[in-house]
Write a protein that holds these residues in place. Structure first.
Motif, mmCIF file in Angstrom:
data_model
loop_
_atom_site.group_PDB
_atom_site.id
_atom_site.type_symbol
_atom_site.label_atom_id
_atom_site.label_comp_id
_atom_site.label_asym_id
_atom_site.label_seq_id
_atom_site.Cartn_x
_atom_site.Cartn_y
_atom_site.Cartn_z
ATOM 1 N N ARG A 11 56.448 76.383 41.869
ATOM 2 C CA ARG A 11 56.957 77.779 41.923
ATOM 3 C C ARG A 11 57.145 77.863 43.359
ATOM 4 N NH1 ARG A 11 54.613 83.612 39.716
ATOM 5 N NH2 ARG A 11 56.721 84.677 40.177
ATOM 6 N N LEU A 12 56.151 77.724 44.233
ATOM 7 C CA LEU A 12 56.398 77.933 45.853
ATOM 8 C C LEU A 12 57.275 76.868 46.361
ATOM 9 C CD1 LEU A 12 55.417 79.542 48.201
ATOM 10 C CD2 LEU A 12 53.362 77.738 48.389
ATOM 11 N N TRP A 13 57.244 75.640 45.832
ATOM 12 C CA TRP A 13 58.194 74.579 46.459
ATOM 13 C C TRP A 13 59.650 75.256 45.942
ATOM 14 C CZ3 TRP A 13 59.377 71.798 49.969
ATOM 15 C CH2 TRP A 13 60.257 70.649 50.155
ATOM 16 N N TYR A 14 59.975 75.834 44.987
ATOM 17 C CA TYR A 14 61.361 76.127 44.485
ATOM 18 C C TYR A 14 61.768 77.291 45.646
ATOM 19 C CZ TYR A 14 65.220 78.413 42.479
ATOM 20 O OH TYR A 14 66.656 78.945 42.241
ATOM 21 N N ASN A 15 60.760 77.836 46.223
ATOM 22 C CA ASN A 15 61.233 78.806 47.312
ATOM 23 C C ASN A 15 61.284 78.568 48.843
ATOM 24 O OD1 ASN A 15 61.644 81.856 46.054
ATOM 25 N ND2 ASN A 15 59.728 80.857 44.939
ATOM 26 N N ALA A 18 64.780 73.226 50.520
ATOM 27 C CA ALA A 18 66.343 73.015 51.195
ATOM 28 C C ALA A 18 66.454 74.180 52.046
ATOM 29 C CB ALA A 18 66.949 73.213 49.671
ATOM 30 N N LYS A 19 65.566 74.495 52.999
ATOM 31 C CA LYS A 19 65.768 75.518 54.068
ATOM 32 C C LYS A 19 66.070 76.855 53.520
ATOM 33 C CE LYS A 19 66.955 72.764 57.804
ATOM 34 N NZ LYS A 19 67.840 72.350 59.038
ATOM 35 N N ARG A 20 65.676 77.185 52.180
ATOM 36 C CA ARG A 20 65.770 78.178 51.565
ATOM 37 C C ARG A 20 64.971 79.475 52.093
ATOM 38 N NH1 ARG A 20 65.557 76.672 45.079
ATOM 39 N NH2 ARG A 20 67.459 75.601 45.200
ATOM 40 N N PHE A 21 64.063 79.259 52.697
ATOM 41 C CA PHE A 21 62.965 80.185 53.277
ATOM 42 C C PHE A 21 63.057 80.395 54.830
ATOM 43 C CE2 PHE A 21 58.880 82.293 54.483
ATOM 44 C CZ PHE A 21 58.946 82.998 53.519
ATOM 45 N N ALA A 82 46.295 81.094 41.746
ATOM 46 C CA ALA A 82 46.359 82.336 41.140
ATOM 47 C C ALA A 82 47.181 83.498 41.968
ATOM 48 C CB ALA A 82 45.023 83.187 40.947
ATOM 49 N N ASP A 83 47.041 83.291 43.273
ATOM 50 C CA ASP A 83 47.811 84.167 44.263
ATOM 51 C C ASP A 83 49.225 83.710 44.142
ATOM 52 O OD1 ASP A 83 45.541 85.182 45.603
ATOM 53 O OD2 ASP A 83 45.652 83.656 47.058
ATOM 54 N N VAL A 84 49.661 82.231 43.962
ATOM 55 C CA VAL A 84 51.159 82.022 43.893
ATOM 56 C C VAL A 84 51.763 82.603 42.422
ATOM 57 C CG1 VAL A 84 52.770 80.089 43.778
ATOM 58 C CG2 VAL A 84 50.939 80.133 45.473
ATOM 59 N N MET A 85 50.840 82.438 41.566
ATOM 60 C CA MET A 85 51.374 82.648 40.084
ATOM 61 C C MET A 85 51.399 84.119 39.896
ATOM 62 S SD MET A 85 52.242 79.678 39.141
ATOM 63 C CE MET A 85 52.680 80.119 37.203
#
Length: 117
Positions: A11-15, A18-21, A82-85
C-alpha cells in the motif's frame, strides 16, 4: 520480500513508487549492507521502515539498526503496519514533513548517483 511484500508495504509502495510522492525517487527493499531497508530515497539519504508484528518483540535490534543507518548519514523513520493500513494519509503527511527536514547528502559514491531526467 520485494516480490511478496506485506499488505502495508504494498500500500505504501503504491504511493511512493515512480516518483509519485513529491517527485522523489524511492526504491523498495534496498540493501544498505548489512541491512535491507524497506524504502529508500537515496537522493535524500532517507529511509522509511514499515514494521510488522515481528518488530514489536525486538526494539533493541531496531534501535541498533536505526543507529547504524543514521551513522551512515541516513534519516530513518518508522511506521507500524497498523499505521499504514489505518492512517495512510497521516503516514504520507509525516513522510512529507520528514522529507522537508531530511539532510541532503554530500556527493554520492560513483554508481549511486541518480540519472538526470
Amino acid at each position: 520480500m520485494r516480490s511478496n511484500p506485506t499488505p502495508a508495504e504494498a500500500r505504501l509502495w503504491y504511493n511512493l513508487r515512480a516518483k509519485r510522492f513529491e517527485a522523489v525517487k524511492f526504491n523498495h527493499q534496498v540493501v544498505i549492507y548489512p541491512y535491507i531497508a524497506d524504502f529508500v530515497a537515496r537522493s535524500r539519504k532517507f529511509v522509511i521502515e514499515v514494521d510488522g508484528d515481528t518488530h514489536s518483540h525486538d526494539g533493541a535490534y531496531d534501535g541498533r539498526r536505526t543507529a547504524w543507518l543514521e551513522n551512515q548519514g541516513y534519516r530513518v523513520i518508522r511506521f507500524s503496519n497498523a499505521d499504514v493500513m489505518g492512517n495512510l494519509e497521516g503516514v504520507l503527511e509525516t513522510i512529507s514533513v520528514a522529507l522537508g527536514t531530511a539532510p541532503l547528502p554530500g556527493p554520492l559514491p560513483e554508481g549511486e548517483r541518480e540519472k538526470e531526467v
